[in-house]
Design a protein around this motif. Sequence first.
Motif, short mmCIF file in Angstrom:
data_model
loop_
_atom_site.label_atom_id
_atom_site.label_comp_id
_atom_site.label_asym_id
_atom_site.label_seq_id
_atom_site.Cartn_x
_atom_site.Cartn_y
_atom_site.Cartn_z
N GLY A 134 -41.46 2.56 -27.54
CA GLY A 134 -41.12 3.49 -26.47
C GLY A 134 -42.01 3.31 -25.25
N ARG A 135 -42.39 4.45 -24.66
CA ARG A 135 -43.15 4.42 -23.41
C ARG A 135 -44.54 3.82 -23.60
NH1 ARG A 135 -41.79 10.30 -20.57
NH2 ARG A 135 -39.54 9.94 -20.34
N VAL A 136 -45.14 4.02 -24.77
CA VAL A 136 -46.46 3.44 -25.02
C VAL A 136 -46.38 1.92 -24.98
CG1 VAL A 136 -48.32 3.21 -26.70
CG2 VAL A 136 -47.22 5.43 -26.37
N GLN A 137 -45.35 1.39 -25.61
CA GLN A 137 -45.16 -0.06 -25.62
C GLN A 137 -44.90 -0.57 -24.21
OE1 GLN A 137 -45.56 -2.03 -28.16
NE2 GLN A 137 -45.04 -3.92 -27.10
N MET A 138 -44.12 0.18 -23.43
CA MET A 138 -43.83 -0.22 -22.05
C MET A 138 -45.10 -0.23 -21.21
SD MET A 138 -40.28 1.87 -21.37
CE MET A 138 -40.35 1.52 -19.62
N LEU A 139 -45.96 0.79 -21.40
CA LEU A 139 -47.21 0.84 -20.66
C LEU A 139 -48.12 -0.31 -21.06
CD1 LEU A 139 -49.18 2.26 -18.76
CD2 LEU A 139 -49.96 3.62 -20.71
N LYS A 140 -48.19 -0.58 -22.36
CA LYS A 140 -49.02 -1.69 -22.83
C LYS A 140 -48.55 -3.01 -22.24
CE LYS A 140 -48.15 -3.80 -26.53
NZ LYS A 140 -47.85 -4.19 -27.92
N THR A 141 -47.25 -3.23 -22.26
CA THR A 141 -46.70 -4.47 -21.71
C THR A 141 -46.95 -4.57 -20.21
OG1 THR A 141 -44.95 -4.46 -23.39
CG2 THR A 141 -44.60 -5.83 -21.44
N ALA A 142 -46.75 -3.46 -19.51
CA ALA A 142 -46.97 -3.46 -18.06
C ALA A 142 -48.43 -3.76 -17.72
CB ALA A 142 -46.56 -2.11 -17.47
N LEU A 143 -49.34 -3.16 -18.46
CA LEU A 143 -50.76 -3.38 -18.18
C LEU A 143 -51.18 -4.80 -18.50
CD1 LEU A 143 -52.54 -0.08 -19.25
CD2 LEU A 143 -52.82 -1.28 -17.10
N ARG A 144 -50.64 -5.38 -19.54
CA ARG A 144 -51.06 -6.72 -19.92
C ARG A 144 -50.43 -7.79 -19.03
NH1 ARG A 144 -51.40 -6.27 -26.58
NH2 ARG A 144 -53.20 -4.84 -26.56
N GLN A 145 -49.24 -7.51 -18.50
CA GLN A 145 -48.59 -8.47 -17.62
C GLN A 145 -49.02 -8.31 -16.17
OE1 GLN A 145 -44.36 -8.04 -18.25
NE2 GLN A 145 -44.40 -9.11 -20.21
N LEU A 167 -58.80 7.09 -19.25
CA LEU A 167 -58.68 6.91 -20.69
C LEU A 167 -57.63 5.87 -21.09
CD1 LEU A 167 -59.92 8.00 -23.29
CD2 LEU A 167 -58.15 9.76 -23.33
N LEU A 168 -56.47 5.91 -20.44
CA LEU A 168 -55.38 5.03 -20.86
C LEU A 168 -55.75 3.54 -20.85
CD1 LEU A 168 -52.07 6.55 -19.39
CD2 LEU A 168 -52.69 6.19 -21.78
N PRO A 169 -56.40 3.04 -19.80
CA PRO A 169 -56.74 1.61 -19.82
C PRO A 169 -57.60 1.21 -21.01
CG PRO A 169 -56.97 2.49 -17.61
CD PRO A 169 -56.76 3.66 -18.51
N ALA A 170 -58.50 2.08 -21.44
CA ALA A 170 -59.33 1.76 -22.60
C ALA A 170 -58.49 1.68 -23.86
CB ALA A 170 -60.43 2.80 -22.76
N LEU A 171 -57.51 2.56 -23.98
CA LEU A 171 -56.69 2.59 -25.18
C LEU A 171 -55.76 1.38 -25.26
CD1 LEU A 171 -55.76 6.39 -25.33
CD2 LEU A 171 -57.84 5.21 -26.07
N VAL A 174 -57.60 -3.04 -21.54
CA VAL A 174 -57.76 -3.85 -20.34
C VAL A 174 -59.19 -4.39 -20.27
CG1 VAL A 174 -56.04 -2.45 -19.13
CG2 VAL A 174 -58.47 -1.93 -18.85
N LYS A 175 -59.40 -5.39 -19.43
CA LYS A 175 -60.72 -5.98 -19.26
C LYS A 175 -61.63 -5.02 -18.50
CE LYS A 175 -59.09 -10.78 -19.21
NZ LYS A 175 -57.65 -10.46 -19.40
N LEU A 176 -62.86 -4.91 -18.95
CA LEU A 176 -63.82 -4.01 -18.32
C LEU A 176 -64.05 -4.37 -16.86
CD1 LEU A 176 -65.90 -1.73 -18.40
CD2 LEU A 176 -67.57 -3.40 -19.25
N ARG A 177 -64.20 -5.65 -16.56
CA ARG A 177 -64.49 -6.03 -15.17
C ARG A 177 -63.34 -5.65 -14.24
NH1 ARG A 177 -63.88 -10.78 -18.04
NH2 ARG A 177 -62.06 -12.07 -17.53
#
Length: 248
Positions: A134-145, A167-171, A174-177
């Motif tokens: 669902g939306r979690v997967q979409m957010l994960k894909t969007a952030l990684r791409q 909080l969301l980027p940590a979950l 994403v890269k810290l830098r």
Amino acid sequence: MSDMTDSPNPAPKTGLARYLPLIAVVGVALLGAVTLKDYLTFDTLRDNREALLAFREANFAVLVALFIAIYVVIVAFSLPGAAVASVTGGFLFGLVGGTLFNVVSATIGATAIFLAARWGLGSFLTAKIESAGGRVQMLKTALRQNEIEVLLLLRLVPAVPFFVANLLPALVGVKLRNYLWTTALGIVPGAIVFTWIGVGLGEVFDRGEDPDLSLLWEPHVIGPILGLCALAAMPILVKTLRPAKRQD
């Protein structure tokens, strides 16, 4: 040797130790919400304005250090008063200095939440997100791409709560830098607005009024910020449309 904080999959912790960082954040946040809500206000600032200005003249460097430390704690533990702190930065240090200290403080505090989430529940939450849909997967894909573009959007869009953007980027992992520099850059427009309000705070207090934080939503202010959002989103749109053209 690679930086462990920059890895999306930190080493797993066992037992209660895995939860201690976030337990500390949540515990202090709840305690602060109950005990500090009546103190981190514009009324407190109004009542102590003369003492603060006098202290600034006598101990400028000390006041800067105290201001940054307090602001970092407010952001790191999601305490009430972040808006008051941002306006206070402008009141005490002017537009340039206030914006600089606000951005530095908010970035450090946001990074503390990021690391607490990653170190506290990193591997556990990563596994959960990997299996989510669902939306979690979409957010994960969007952030990684589109990691940088999405991180900038999270900071630039005023409707996204600051705690959520921390909080969301940590979950998602994403890269810290990338998190660091997009946070520092993305919060600049909002920081300028709140600092700008603080620059004129003395006159507002003299009239017996409170500062009008709704200024952020004025067309001449929100318009340029939304324009920056559109620029940040454009690479995502281009990447999304490009495969469709190849299929024609």
